[in-house]
Design a protein around this motif. Structure first.
Motif, PDB file in Angstrom:
ATOM      1  N   MET A   1      -7.015  -8.742  -2.240  1.00 35.83           N
ATOM      2  CA  MET A   1      -7.563  -7.434  -2.378  1.00 35.83           C
ATOM      3  C   MET A   1      -7.095  -6.662  -3.665  1.00 35.83           C
ATOM      4  O   MET A   1      -7.211  -5.523  -3.964  1.00 35.83           O
ATOM      5  CB  MET A   1      -6.890  -6.474  -1.187  1.00 35.83           C
ATOM      6  N   ALA A   2      -6.600  -7.592  -4.491  1.00 28.47           N
ATOM      7  CA  ALA A   2      -6.187  -7.284  -5.918  1.00 28.47           C
ATOM      8  C   ALA A   2      -7.069  -6.236  -6.488  1.00 28.47           C
ATOM      9  O   ALA A   2      -6.629  -5.264  -7.163  1.00 28.47           O
ATOM     10  CB  ALA A   2      -5.719  -8.170  -6.563  1.00 28.47           C
ATOM     11  N   SER A   3      -8.361  -6.485  -6.446  1.00 28.83           N
ATOM     12  CA  SER A   3      -9.177  -5.536  -7.369  1.00 28.83           C
ATOM     13  C   SER A   3      -9.645  -4.402  -6.578  1.00 28.83           C
ATOM     14  O   SER A   3     -10.549  -3.586  -7.415  1.00 28.83           O
ATOM     15  CB  SER A   3     -10.387  -6.645  -7.676  1.00 28.83           C
ATOM     16  N   THR A   4      -9.465  -4.049  -5.515  1.00 32.59           N
ATOM     17  CA  THR A   4      -9.885  -2.984  -4.956  1.00 32.59           C
ATOM     18  C   THR A   4      -8.888  -1.843  -5.214  1.00 32.59           C
ATOM     19  O   THR A   4      -7.926  -2.040  -5.053  1.00 32.59           O
ATOM     20  CB  THR A   4     -10.292  -3.115  -3.283  1.00 32.59           C
ATOM     21  N   PRO A   5      -9.452  -0.480  -5.270  1.00 31.44           N
ATOM     22  CA  PRO A   5      -8.556   0.340  -6.098  1.00 31.44           C
ATOM     23  C   PRO A   5      -7.355   0.999  -5.237  1.00 31.44           C
ATOM     24  O   PRO A   5      -6.512   1.558  -5.666  1.00 31.44           O
ATOM     25  CB  PRO A   5      -9.390   1.379  -6.631  1.00 31.44           C
ATOM     26  N   LEU A   6      -7.837   1.239  -3.970  1.00 30.33           N
ATOM     27  CA  LEU A   6      -6.749   2.070  -3.207  1.00 30.33           C
ATOM     28  C   LEU A   6      -5.636   1.155  -2.652  1.00 30.33           C
ATOM     29  O   LEU A   6      -5.784   0.330  -1.931  1.00 30.33           O
ATOM     30  CB  LEU A   6      -7.718   2.843  -1.984  1.00 30.33           C
TER      31      LEU A   6
ATOM     32  N   LYS B 250     -16.734  -1.169 -10.060  1.00 34.76           N
ATOM     33  CA  LYS B 250     -16.075  -2.355 -10.124  1.00 34.76           C
ATOM     34  C   LYS B 250     -15.260  -2.475 -11.359  1.00 34.76           C
ATOM     35  O   LYS B 250     -13.789  -2.603 -11.284  1.00 34.76           O
ATOM     36  CB  LYS B 250     -16.666  -3.549  -9.914  1.00 34.76           C
ATOM     37  N   LEU B 254     -13.133   1.987  -9.163  1.00 33.13           N
ATOM     38  CA  LEU B 254     -13.718   3.428  -8.485  1.00 33.13           C
ATOM     39  C   LEU B 254     -14.028   2.990  -7.175  1.00 33.13           C
ATOM     40  O   LEU B 254     -14.727   2.040  -7.054  1.00 33.13           O
ATOM     41  CB  LEU B 254     -14.527   4.104  -9.397  1.00 33.13           C
ATOM     42  N   VAL B 255     -14.045   3.867  -6.211  1.00 26.02           N
ATOM     43  CA  VAL B 255     -14.332   3.914  -5.005  1.00 26.02           C
ATOM     44  C   VAL B 255     -15.844   4.478  -5.107  1.00 26.02           C
ATOM     45  O   VAL B 255     -15.876   5.361  -5.682  1.00 26.02           O
ATOM     46  CB  VAL B 255     -13.751   4.665  -3.966  1.00 26.02           C
ATOM     47  N   GLU B 287     -16.100  -8.159  -0.028  1.00 27.02           N
ATOM     48  CA  GLU B 287     -15.122  -7.146   0.560  1.00 27.02           C
ATOM     49  C   GLU B 287     -14.293  -6.995  -0.519  1.00 27.02           C
ATOM     50  O   GLU B 287     -13.754  -6.069  -0.783  1.00 27.02           O
ATOM     51  CB  GLU B 287     -14.415  -7.852   1.812  1.00 27.02           C
ATOM     52  N   LYS B 288     -13.920  -8.057  -1.150  1.00 27.21           N
ATOM     53  CA  LYS B 288     -12.742  -8.025  -2.317  1.00 27.21           C
ATOM     54  C   LYS B 288     -12.954  -7.381  -3.559  1.00 27.21           C
ATOM     55  O   LYS B 288     -12.341  -7.125  -4.623  1.00 27.21           O
ATOM     56  CB  LYS B 288     -11.921  -9.333  -2.353  1.00 27.21           C
ATOM     57  N   ASP B 289     -14.338  -7.108  -3.779  1.00 21.24           N
ATOM     58  CA  ASP B 289     -14.788  -6.943  -5.029  1.00 21.24           C
ATOM     59  C   ASP B 289     -15.051  -5.365  -5.201  1.00 21.24           C
ATOM     60  O   ASP B 289     -14.878  -4.861  -6.388  1.00 21.24           O
ATOM     61  CB  ASP B 289     -15.890  -7.722  -5.547  1.00 21.24           C
ATOM     62  N   ILE B 290     -15.364  -4.815  -4.249  1.00 17.95           N
ATOM     63  CA  ILE B 290     -15.676  -3.377  -4.503  1.00 17.95           C
ATOM     64  C   ILE B 290     -15.474  -2.588  -3.265  1.00 17.95           C
ATOM     65  O   ILE B 290     -15.903  -2.819  -2.103  1.00 17.95           O
ATOM     66  CB  ILE B 290     -17.304  -3.285  -4.917  1.00 17.95           C
ATOM     67  N   SER B 291     -15.079  -1.445  -3.431  1.00 19.42           N
ATOM     68  CA  SER B 291     -14.397  -0.498  -2.341  1.00 19.42           C
ATOM     69  C   SER B 291     -15.841   0.467  -2.064  1.00 19.42           C
ATOM     70  O   SER B 291     -16.142   1.421  -3.064  1.00 19.42           O
ATOM     71  CB  SER B 291     -13.530   0.345  -2.446  1.00 19.42           C
ATOM     72  N   GLY B 317     -14.416  -2.990   1.879  1.00 23.10           N
ATOM     73  CA  GLY B 317     -13.783  -3.344   0.650  1.00 23.10           C
ATOM     74  C   GLY B 317     -12.542  -2.555   0.622  1.00 23.10           C
ATOM     75  O   GLY B 317     -12.050  -2.186  -0.565  1.00 23.10           O
ATOM     76  N   PHE B 318     -12.040  -2.030   1.616  1.00 25.57           N
ATOM     77  CA  PHE B 318     -10.308  -1.454   1.593  1.00 25.57           C
ATOM     78  C   PHE B 318      -9.574  -2.233   2.404  1.00 25.57           C
ATOM     79  O   PHE B 318      -9.862  -3.245   3.275  1.00 25.57           O
ATOM     80  CB  PHE B 318     -10.731  -0.194   2.525  1.00 25.57           C
TER      81      PHE B 318
END
Lengths: 483, 483
Positions: A1-6, B250, B254-255, B287-291, B317-318
Motif C-alpha cells: 500500500m506504499a503508493s496510496t496517499p492516505l 497517481k 492524490l485521492v 488496488e495498490k496503485d491509486i486511491s 485503493g485504501f
C-alpha cells in the motif's frame, strides 16, 4: 500500500478520536462469527447470535405497524390508488391518508427533493401532532425533517462547536452519538454524572459543579444534552426535575438539546413523558426565553422503523439569522428521504377513533409496548438475581444498564490482554453465549465501576433462553475469577 | 432575542463561510413568491414559477420508472406478497425481485438498521452491476451505501481535511456541494479552471499549474474532485483525458474523488461514460496503485429519484486501517435508508431481456433520455440565439451553463444594489418570467465572466414557453442596459 496517499498519520485526527461503541469491536466480532460457515457457528455456540447491542426492534422480529406500511407502499406507487383491486388489499383509511399525503406533496412527486426542511404539508401534520401531545402551539416552520435523529444532532454540533474550547454538557453514561459527534466537530465533551444510586437521577448540583469545573479550565460551555427517556439508563425524568433543567439552561445561557426519541417508550405507571418544550411553556417561558431543540425519530417508539431513517428536530428560541444558518446546513444535503418524512408525519398522527385501522393499530401498538414492559421487567429481575450485579429498572427507552461488580482477578485478566474489564466480560459473554451487549465503557461510567448495555428487544419467547444462558455464563465467569 | 445564547458571532465560523447557491437567495425568493396568494402570483407573473435551478426531475413532472416503484411498494409492505390480488396489480418480475430482495435482508426486516455499509445482498447486486458496466471486478465490501451522494462526499472530506492547510482540487465551475463541504470541514478549495472555449475541457497543464501554486502557498493538496459528466458544465470527459487524470493523481499522490452521478445521462452519440475505475484498471492500475472513490446516486440518471435519497460510494485503493476509519464514520449515522439502498441496487440491476417489465421499462427509460436530449438541444440553441450569450452543448448531466456577456451598465446597476451581476440578471429573470436559474457565481467562473446554470428538466411541452419568455426578457434586459 506504499503508493496510496492516505495513512492514519495523515487523516483528520478528529476522525481517529471519534469512537462509536454500539457498532464497535464486540459487534464486529459478532458479525464475523455470524459470517462463518454454519457448521462452525453451530459448534461454537450451539445457538444463534443474539443482538442485544442496539435498539433495532425489527431486526429481532418485531413486525411493523400495518397502517404505516400500507400508507408508505401507496405513496411509493401512487398508481395503485387508481386501481379497483387496491381496495381489497389496503384499509380505507390508509388509502385516504396516502391520497391526502400525495396531495400535500407538490406534483404528488414522492421522488422529488423537497423543501430543505421537509415537505410543508407533512410539517403541518407534525406540528399538529406536537400540539396535540403538549397542549401548546407548535410551528411547522420550526420543524426540520432529517434522516433519523443522528444527522440532526450533527447539525446542531456543527453549529455550536468552533474549537476544543467549546464544551457540550453530556450525561454519563450517554449515547455515544454525542461523544462521537462532539469529537468529529472538534469540541469538548463536558461530562455530568447521572446518579446510579438514585435510579440514574439527573442532579442539578452535579450540572452546576461540572459547569464550573469546565469554566475554570477555560471551556466555553454552549449546550446541555439531556436524553429523556434515558439511553442507556432507561430513566424517565420527573417533571419537577425537568423544570430545574430548564431554569439551569436559561440561567446559564445554554442551548438545551433534548433527545426525546424514546417519548413513546414508557413502561411504568408512575412515570409519564413530558416534552421539554411543554415543560418550558408551562413555566411561562416562550421563544425569547430559552433555546431548545427537541430530537424525535421514527426509529424508536413502538413502531421501531430504524431502517426508514426518518426523524425531525423542533428548533425553538433561536434568532432568525441563526435559523437561517440551520436552514443552510439542512440545504447542503438537499433534504431527508421522503418515505422517512412521510413516516414521521404518520407516527405523530396515527389512526384515530373511527378510522378503519384504529382497532388493529391500537392492538398492534399495545401488544408491542406491553410486551416490551414485560421483557424489561424479566431482564431486570434476571440481572438483579446475578451475584455482584445490580440493575435499575427500565422506566422507558429500550435498555437496561446493569452494574457488574467485577472480581479483581477479572480486572487483572482484562488488563493483561489490554482490554477494558467490561469489554472483557462482554467478549467472554459473546463467545460463550452468542449474546451481544455493549460494554459500559462505550457510554461512560463512574471510573472504577463496570456496566454493560443490554436492550430489552429480543422477542419474548427468547427471553427465558437469554436469562438461562446469561445466568450460567455469569456464574461460570464469577467462579473462574473469584477473588 | 437578547436572552437566547446563540449569535452569528458565536456560532461555528465554518458554518457562516459555507455557501450553497443551488438553494440560495434566488430559490428562497422563488419560494416566497410561490407562497403568495394565487391571485397575486397571477398578477405578478401571469404564469407559474419554473424551477430550472436544481436537478430535480420529478418535481417538474417526470414520472418514476414503474418497475422500481413496484418493487419499493412490495418491500415496504411485504404482506402484499402473500395475497392473490397482488398478481393483478404488480408485474411478475417486480414480485420476484421484491421477494429476492426481502430474502437478502436479514429477517426480511426493511424497518431494521442494516450493516453500516448497507445490506450485504444489495451490495452484492451493486457490485455485480458495476462489473457488468465496467468489465472489471467489483467488491461488495468496497461499497458504502449512503443517503444520496452528498453524505458520501462529506464523509470523504471529513476524512481528508485536517485544517485550512489541506487543499482539495475542484473544478471551476463546480457543483457547490464541494465548496460547501470543504468550507464546513475547514479546508481549502484549490480551484482548477475548466476551459470553456474547449467545451469545458479539463486540461492537465491547468491541474499541474494550480497544484504547484497551491503548494507554493503551503497548501497540502490531498485529493482531486472530477465531476463526469460535468455539473454544471454538461461536459463528458474523453477516455484519453481520463487516463491523464488518473496518471496525474497517481504521480502526485492524490485521492481521486470521482463524482459519477450522471453516468446514465449522456445525450450525444460521440461521447460515452467510462468510469474512472474502469479507466484505471484498463491502464493496469490495481488496488495498490491509486486511491479512488466513485460516487453514484439514485437522484440522477433517467430515474431521477431524488426524494429517495439513495446512493453509494465505491472505495478502492485504501489501506485496511483507513477503510476501518471510513467504516467508523458510516457507523456513526448507523446506516442509510433501506428504500434508498434497495433503489440503488435496482438502478444498477434494472430488468433484463425476458423479464415481464423489460419492454415497458426500456420504453420508459428511452422516452425520458431521448426527451432530455431534445430539451438539451432546444435550450442550447435558444441560448445561443440570444445576443451576447454563448452556450456549450450539454453532452451529459442535466444542465446548460450559458455565458452572458453582460453590458457594463448592467454590471454597474448590479454593483449599485450590492449584487453579483449574474445574480442581478437571475433575479430580474425570475421577477419577469418566473424562471428560476442559479447564478454562475454560485459555481465559480473565470473572474469577469458571467453565467447561469439552467437545468434541461422542464417537461417538453413547457420548453417553447420558456424559450419565448427567456428570449423576450433577455432582449428587454439587453435593451435596458445596452452600453
Amino acid at each position: 500500500m506504499a503508493s496510496t496517499p492516505l495513512t492514519l498519520d495523515t487523516i483528520n485526527p478528529k476522525v481517529l478520536e471519534c469512537e462509536y461503541a454500539v457498532r464497535g469491536e464486540i459487534v464486529i466480532l459478532a458479525q464475523k462469527i455470524s459470517h462463518l460457515p454454519l457448521i462452525i457457528i453451530i459448534i461454537m455456540l450451539c445457538s444463534q447470535i443474539l443482538y442485544c447491542n442496539i435498539g433495532n426492534p425489527q431486526s429481532l422480529g418485531q413486525q411493523p405497524i400495518t397502517f404505516f406500511r400500507e400508507v408508505l407502499a401507496l405513496c411509493d406507487h401512487p398508481a395503485l390508488l387508481e386501481k379497483a383491486e387496491t381496495r381489497g388489499l389496503f384499509s380505507a383509511d390508509s388509502i385516504e391518508r396516502a391520497s391526502e399525503i400525495l396531495h400535500q406533496i407538490p406534483g404528488r412527486a414522492t421522488g422529488a427533493y423537497s423543501h430543505s426542511q421537509g415537505i410543508k404539508g407533512l410539517r403541518d401534520k407534525i406540528a399538529a401532532g406536537i400540539e396535540a401531545r403538549d397542549g401548546y402551539p407548535a410551528d411547522p416552520n420550526d420543524i426540520f425533517l432529517t434522516d433519523g435523529a443522528s444527522p440532526a444532532v450533527h447539525t446542531m454540533m456543527q453549529l455550536l462547536i468552533r474549537s476544543k474550547n467549546d464544551g457540550i454538557l453530556c450525561p454519563i453514561p450517554q449515547y455515544p452519538l454525542y461523544s462521537a459527534s462532539i469529537a468529529l466537530h472538534g469540541g469538548t465533551l463536558v461530562p455530568y454524572y447521572l446518579n446510579e444510586a438514585a435510579g440514574w437521577g439527573l442532579e442539578i448540583a452535579e450540572l452546576k459543579n461540572q459547569l464550573e469545573t469546565a469554566k475554570s479550565k477555560g471551556i466555553n460551555v454552549r449546550a446541555l444534552v439531556v436524553i429523556n427517556p434515558g439511553n442507556p439508563t432507561g430513566q424517565v425524568l420527573a417533571e419537577n426535575n425537568q423544570k430545574q433543567i430548564v431554569d439551569f439552561c436559561k440561567d446559564e445561557g445554554l442551548v438545551l438539546l433534548a433527545d426525546e426519541v424514546y417519548q413513546e417508550n414508557i413502561y411504568v405507571p408512575d412515570k409519564q413523558f413530558q416534552s421539554f418544550k411543554k415543560v418550558a411553556r408551562s413555566m411561562g417561558y416562550g421563544e425569547k426565553d430559552i433555546s431548545l431543540v427537541s430530537f424525535q425519530s421514527v426509529s424508536k417508539g413502538y413502531y421501531g422503523e430504524c431502517g426508514k431513517r426518518g426523524g425531525y428536530m423542533e428548533v425553538t428560541g433561536f434568532s432568525p439569522e441563526i435559523r437561517e444558518q440551520i436552514y443552510k446546513l439542512a440545504s447542503v444535503n438537499l433534504c431527508s428521504n421522503i418515505s422517512g418524512q412521510i413516516l414521521a408525519s404518520l407516527v405523530m398522527n396515527p389512526p384515530k377513533v373511527g378510522d378503519e385501522s384504529y382497532e388493529s393499530y391500537l392492538a398492534e401498538k399495545h401488544a408491542i409496548l406491553s410486551s416490551l414492559a414485560r421483557r424489561a421487567k424479566q431482564l431486570e429481575d434476571a440481572f438483579n438475581s446475578l451475584k455482584g450485579v445490580t440493575c435499575n429498572r427500565a422506566e422507558g427507552a429500550m435498555y437496561l444498564f446493569p452494574n457488574i461488580d467485577l472480581p479483581k482477578r477479572a480486572i487483572e485478566a482484562a488488563k493483561a490482554v489490554n482490554t477494558a474489564p467490561d469489554a472483557f466480560y462482554a467478549r467472554r459473554l459473546l463467545n460463550a453465549t452468542g449474546i451481544v451487549v455493549v460494554p459500559g465503557s462505550g457510554f461512560g461510567q463512574v471510573p472504577g465501576t463496570w456496566h454493560f448495555r443490554c436492550t430489552i428487544l429480543p422477542q419474548e419467547d427468547k427471553i427465558p433462553a437469554i436469562v438461562s444462558r446469561l445466568t450460567k455464563f455469569h456464574k461460570g465467569f464469577m467462579d473462574e475469577f473469584c477473588d
